[in-house]
Design a protein around this motif. Structure first.
Motif, PDB file in Angstrom:
ATOM      1  N   CYS A   1     -10.553 -69.519 -29.212  1.00  0.00           N
ATOM      2  CA  CYS A   1     -10.378 -70.332 -30.416  1.00  0.00           C
ATOM      3  C   CYS A   1     -10.861 -71.762 -30.152  1.00  0.00           C
ATOM      4  N   TYR A   2     -11.256 -72.428 -31.227  1.00  0.00           N
ATOM      5  CA  TYR A   2     -11.803 -73.776 -31.119  1.00  0.00           C
ATOM      6  C   TYR A   2     -11.438 -74.568 -32.373  1.00  0.00           C
TER       7      TYR A   2
ATOM      8  N   HIS B   1     -13.125 -68.531 -39.709  1.00  0.00           N
ATOM      9  CA  HIS B   1     -13.742 -69.824 -39.456  1.00  0.00           C
ATOM     10  C   HIS B   1     -13.627 -70.696 -40.700  1.00  0.00           C
TER      11      HIS B   1
ATOM     12  N   LYS C   1     -10.604 -65.692 -31.840  1.00  0.00           N
ATOM     13  CA  LYS C   1     -11.857 -66.182 -32.425  1.00  0.00           C
ATOM     14  C   LYS C   1     -11.619 -66.868 -33.775  1.00  0.00           C
ATOM     15  N   ALA C   2     -10.713 -67.849 -33.747  1.00  0.00           N
ATOM     16  CA  ALA C   2     -10.459 -68.669 -34.932  1.00  0.00           C
ATOM     17  C   ALA C   2     -10.986 -70.076 -34.654  1.00  0.00           C
ATOM     18  N   THR C   3     -11.817 -70.596 -35.552  1.00  0.00           N
ATOM     19  CA  THR C   3     -12.400 -71.915 -35.350  1.00  0.00           C
ATOM     20  C   THR C   3     -12.252 -72.748 -36.616  1.00  0.00           C
TER      21      THR C   3
ATOM     22  N   LYS D   1     -18.554 -78.444 -42.911  1.00  0.00           N
ATOM     23  CA  LYS D   1     -17.247 -79.095 -42.939  1.00  0.00           C
ATOM     24  C   LYS D   1     -16.990 -79.753 -44.292  1.00  0.00           C
TER      25      LYS D   1
ATOM     26  N   PHE E   1     -14.570 -66.612 -43.866  1.00  0.00           N
ATOM     27  CA  PHE E   1     -15.278 -67.869 -43.632  1.00  0.00           C
ATOM     28  C   PHE E   1     -15.029 -68.772 -44.846  1.00  0.00           C
TER      29      PHE E   1
ATOM     30  N   ASP F   1     -11.603 -63.658 -36.006  1.00  0.00           N
ATOM     31  CA  ASP F   1     -12.934 -63.928 -36.564  1.00  0.00           C
ATOM     32  C   ASP F   1     -12.826 -64.639 -37.914  1.00  0.00           C
TER      33      ASP F   1
END
Length: 455
Positions: A175-176, A200, A186-188, A253, A212, A198
């Motif tokens: 994650c990031y 984002h 896998k969360a960003t 963003k 997403f 997954d």
């Protein structure tokens, strides 16, 4: 009991002592505070330096080490292994209490004599640049996070792996830029994301996969900025966004921010927490003006940053692991009846003490390990301790300490901020109660001008 309105001697604003507050003070045997809840928090945070690290030499061996104390601080500081060693005894620094002098003046002298840990970094493996942490492996610049592996640049992350830039994340992997996450893979670029993978650019997602730009979703997949797609359509849309490009990342963003502004938001996040007020409270009850409470709290007031159970406590922060009957203290994990203290680990009945672990019945002690019935690092019998402590408390109610700004401190108040180990702008207080250098000087706080770095 009647509600009482008082004037804070720091900010001069009025604050209320509720009947529940008065009952709590009677229960633990302390007078009502003279500082309002916010000023009490600000003063405690001035004693916690999380992220300003320095290189300095050990006062014991001369070994260069990473430290939360800058080299210009006159405190005696040991490397972690040296501090934990059995070849020195904190009781060697014990002293008799002088009833003709202020408690805080004497305690400040004791703090300069007793060795301090260079960092609060227990059981670290290849994780030298971490602070207020426990059990990390291969971590770098992690603060307040425990049991992580291969993590970078994070705060209050727990049991996480191969992740970076986390804040309040539990069991995160790959994650990031994740804030307030729990059990994610896998969360960003997400906040309030739970049990998802997954995902984002996500906000308030639970049990989601392959999303997403999703907001307020539950158990969904293949959502792209608020619209449901087939698996193949979703994959194609995501593949067209090159997040390796700085320009594309910034535009994405902004698109997500625009989406958030159009979305319905909770006014507060008080989840499964009856009779509670504040924000970000989980699985608690009877919590008044509490913030960032995770894994349960009960019958608490003015608590900030608590995890894994806190009960019957007030005006504490960075506290957890089933702590109980704690008041006006910081960094308690765990403790029972901890009053006006800082960095207390697995202790019972401790007052006005700093950096003690596995102890009980302490008053005015620094750096003790596995001790009991001690006053100013001096050993007493149970009977002697029971006679002397009430005398000190009575003296503290008559002989006050006055700081540079004219504020007075007696029994019932946390340590004056000018006795903190750090400059105001080195501490967490500057993050939540920011001051300019001139403002800090006017209020009697120390200030440290940033050093020019040479990388």
């Amino acid at each position: 009991m009647q509600e009482e309105t008082k004037t804070c001697q720091n900010c001069k604003d009025q604050f209320v002592i509720r009947p529940d507050d008065s009952a709590f003070y009677q229960k633990i045997g302390v007078p009502a505070p003279t500082f309002c809840p916010n000023c009490r928090l600000q003063r405690r945070l001035a004693f916690r330096n999380e992220r300003n690290l320095y290189k300095r030499k050990s006062s014991k061996s001369g070994k260069e080490m990473i430290s939360l104390y800058s080299p210009d601080k006159d405190y005696v500081t040991y490397e972690l292994g040296e501090w934990n060693a059995d070849d020195w005894d904190p009781l060697e620094y014990g002293t008799d209490y002088d009833f003709s002098r202020s408690f805080f003046e004497q305690f400040n002298e004791l703090m300069y004599h007793v060795p301090h840990k260079t960092l609060i970094n227990w059981d670290a493996v290849n994780s030298e640049y971490c602070n207020f942490t426990y059990g990390n492996k291969n971590c770098y610049l992690v603060f307040g996070g425990d049991f992580n592996e291969d993590c970078l640049y994070s705060t209050f992350n727990f049991y996480s792996k191969n992740s970076s830039d986390l804040y309040w994340a539990d069991k995160a992997e790959l994650c990031y830029e994740l804030t307030d996450g729990d059990g994610d893979y896998k969360a960003t670029f997400g906040r309030f994301v739970s049990s998802s993978s997954d995902v984002h650019f996500a906000f308030d997602l639970i049990g989601c996969q392959d999303c997403f730009g999703g907001v307020n979703l539950r158990n969904q997949n293949h959502y792209f900025f608020g619209k449901k797609y087939s698996a193949s359509e979703y994959k194609k849309l995501v593949s067209e966004i090159d997040l390796g490009s700085y320009r594309t990342l910034q535009s994405t963003k902004q698109r997500f921010r625009d989406t958030l502004l159009k979305s319905v938001m909770r006014s507060r996040r008080i989840i499964n927490s009856p009779n509670s007020s504040g924000d970000n409270i989980h699985n608690s009850r009877n919590c008044y003006k509490c913030f960032d409470i995770f894994d349960g709290a009960e019958n608490c007031s003015y608590i900030f940053l608590a995890s894994k159970g806190v009960k019957d406590s007030q005006s504490c922060d960075h506290i957890g692991l089933n702590s109980e009957l704690c008041y006006d203290s910081i960094s308690v994990y765990p403790g029972n009846r901890i009053l006006f203290s800082w960095i207390i680990v697995n202790c019972h009945d401790v007052q006005y003490s700093v950096n003690c672990q596995d102890c009980s019945h302490l008053f005015g002690c620094v750096g003790l390990k596995s001790k009991e019935y001690c006053i100013f690092n001096k050993q007493y019998t149970k009977e002697e301790y029971g006679k002397i402590v009430p005398r000190i408390i009575a003296q503290m109610k008559e002989v006050f300490f006055t700081d540079r700004a004219g504020r007075t401190y007696g029994y019932g108040e946390f340590f004056p901020a000018e006795l903190a180990h750090f400059a105001y702008n080195e501490s967490v207080a500057q993050e939540y109660f920011p001051l300019s250098k001139a403002e800090a000087a006017n209020r009697g706080y120390a200030w440290k001008d940033p050093e020019r770095k040479h990388y």
